[in-house]
Motif scaffolding. Sequence first.
Motif, short mmCIF file in Angstrom:
data_model
loop_
_atom_site.label_atom_id
_atom_site.label_comp_id
_atom_site.label_asym_id
_atom_site.label_seq_id
_atom_site.Cartn_x
_atom_site.Cartn_y
_atom_site.Cartn_z
N THR A 28 -6.96 4.59 4.27
CA THR A 28 -6.58 3.20 4.10
C THR A 28 -7.45 2.26 4.91
N THR A 29 -8.02 2.73 5.98
CA THR A 29 -8.73 1.77 6.82
C THR A 29 -10.20 2.09 6.97
N THR A 30 -10.58 3.33 6.69
CA THR A 30 -11.97 3.67 6.91
C THR A 30 -12.50 4.31 5.65
N ARG A 100 0.98 -1.62 4.07
CA ARG A 100 -0.12 -2.38 4.67
C ARG A 100 -1.11 -2.92 3.64
N ARG A 101 -1.68 -4.07 3.96
CA ARG A 101 -2.62 -4.73 3.06
C ARG A 101 -3.82 -3.86 2.74
N VAL A 102 -4.45 -3.32 3.80
CA VAL A 102 -5.66 -2.51 3.59
C VAL A 102 -5.40 -1.35 2.64
N ALA A 103 -4.20 -0.76 2.76
CA ALA A 103 -3.87 0.38 1.90
C ALA A 103 -3.84 -0.07 0.45
N ILE A 105 -5.28 -2.60 -1.00
CA ILE A 105 -6.59 -2.99 -1.50
C ILE A 105 -7.50 -1.78 -1.71
N SER A 106 -7.52 -0.87 -0.73
CA SER A 106 -8.45 0.25 -0.85
C SER A 106 -8.00 1.24 -1.92
N THR A 143 1.56 -5.05 -1.52
CA THR A 143 2.34 -4.83 -0.31
C THR A 143 3.81 -5.00 -0.68
N TYR A 309 -11.69 -7.61 17.57
CA TYR A 309 -12.04 -6.89 16.35
C TYR A 309 -13.34 -6.11 16.50
N SER A 336 -1.90 3.18 11.32
CA SER A 336 -2.65 2.02 10.86
C SER A 336 -4.15 2.25 10.79
#
Length: 679
Positions: A28-30, A100-103, A105-106, A143, A309, A336
């Motif tokens: 989800t994030t990377t 989560r947003r990133v999840a 979208i990805s 989400t 960040y 996360s």
Amino acid sequence: MSDFKPKFLRPSNTVSYLDKNESTFVDTTTFVYNKYVSQSIETQRRRLPIFDNRNHILFLLEKYQTLILVGETGCGKSTQIPQYMVEAEWPGQIGICEPRRVAAISLANRVADEIGALVQSDSIGYAVRFDACYNKPKIKYMTEGILIRELMTDPLLKSYSAIMLDEVHERTLYTDILMGLFKKILKKRNDLKLIVASATLDAKFLKDFFNLGCQNNKETSTILSVEGRQFPVDIFYLSDPVPCYVQASVDTALKINSSKEPGDILIFLTGVDEVDRATRLLIEHANNIEESGQKKKIIVYPMHGSLPYHDQLKVFKSAPDNHRKIVVATNIAETSVTIPGIVHIIDCGFVKLRWYNVETHTDSLILLPISKASANQRAGRAGRLRSGKVYRLYTEEYFDKMPDSTPPEIVRTNLTSVILLLKALGIRNILNFNFPNRPPIKNLKSALEILYALDAIDINGELTKPLGFNMAEFALDPMFAKILLNSGEFGCSEEILTIISILQVETIFTKPSTGNSVIKARIQKRLFEVEEGDLLTYLNVYSGFIQSEMSNEFCHKNFISYKSMKRVLEIRKRLEKVLKNYGIPIISASGSSQLIIKCLVSGLFPNAAYLHYTGVYKTIRGDIELHINPDSVLYTIPQPQWVIFCEVMHTKKLYMKDITVIKDEWLLELAPHFYYKTS
DNA sequence: GAGCACTGC
């Protein structure tokens, strides 16, 4: 590793690992390096563990209304099931809810790749706050909050034929609300299917919750378990407890480093303080290693939410040659953030959780032992590329005594927003709502009282018209919604829009942690500070930002987060639109801080405190002892007599955050139903 | 002199 005795988490997988294909597993994030890039996407999809269950899943979805799907991360459930359903020509939309947003979208991007379509097309899209698809894609990732908002205009979700709730084991606030709502929706829409995806073995609980026990004694829910693609993880426990897990985590990391075992290390601690301490100790050792010219060099990174960040990104880089990466993280790394290449986990066994205390109306940050589910989740952060090892800094007996799962967020949070939301969705009797875990009655009662004091509900608990309905529209804390709705009458909606928007982001200031810049940042902040308090100080920062024509340079010079300010602008724009829809004039107080503060009091009045002669602050409701947070601009100036605050957090003491100076008579003037004068 | 982690038309 003489202090540890090994124990296997689960029997070794019998499958051969040679065929494992990491790329198909969506992080989800990377991003994950795809070593099978030359394989066709179809081949990659077929390699996923879930592929063997394809027809069975489709069969169960025909037969049952709710499918509980137990599967570890990486089994492909979130990306494949929606595609299977499209291939089987399911009608309508298929919605997938992520915490989560990133999840969201990805996952949408991954599926777009797999089906060879553009993301945000008719076949695949996503919707998160401030970034939504305007069409109705066949497969839609979103989400949880988005789906809840959609329920406001479409209570039966008519455009969907199926919804998948993902990562249900995390039991976020919105997951629980959606579960409760779905129990109602499923009864009214027999043709709607629900897939509940969870990584832990709470399947029986979920199955019972969603079994509507309809006619013919036929169950409406069923369970399917799908094997993950996780490699086995060896588990080591301490044979005796340690006095200090920070020191123990450092010692363990160094022991791993001096052993022959290759691979990066991830350490779980509970807070910024501990992370910094462990990082410092490890860096000292790293320097010693460098000086002594030993081979086993280490490179150490801290990782936590309040890190700038730019610094957060560093942990994703792979270590230089001949170096081993050690990441010291808070719970951020449990769900996360996924750090690639981790082979060794060191788990201190504790977590800091936010817990709402209804007696004092305050949030506490309390240190608790983690649950078994959480310990396994942490362990699972290793073993994604090859077999891993987890070193638990507690005994096996201690593990056995840990609770099975972490209490869901809904039982440990302030419920005013939740209840306002449920009321707006037409749930009249909150006490009868199907919460998967019922929050304490005291919390429900207290939230209803505050909503009544804010005039959002009447004496019968019904949402007031139009105020209560309008407040629910905002997706804000009800106190802030009330302030916004009052701001037209007070003649300061421009300023209130700014203040409320800034309060929605974690912080607008960047906080350097080392070097000269710590002092510099403080000096720059002084330029914006006013004696009225934090909220009017924020207003000054915003004015400066606008005057600078929203320049990145202004932010950089003044230690202000450009990223946060951009988000503030987005939120402000959205809130302004809602206000305009209600016909509320957007006007400026033209420098009258009194108007602005009175408007703030009109919603924040429950959060008032006065300076006691002992030198501490006390709340008016409840006589609770409070202190000024050292981050506040009021910390360094003479203490004002009366204040309102946005939040109280109990850490070492009870600290008020985002404080504004008021006059006591404004409380009587603006909240006569809440306060009266004795004597 | 202090800061678990998310999220929302």
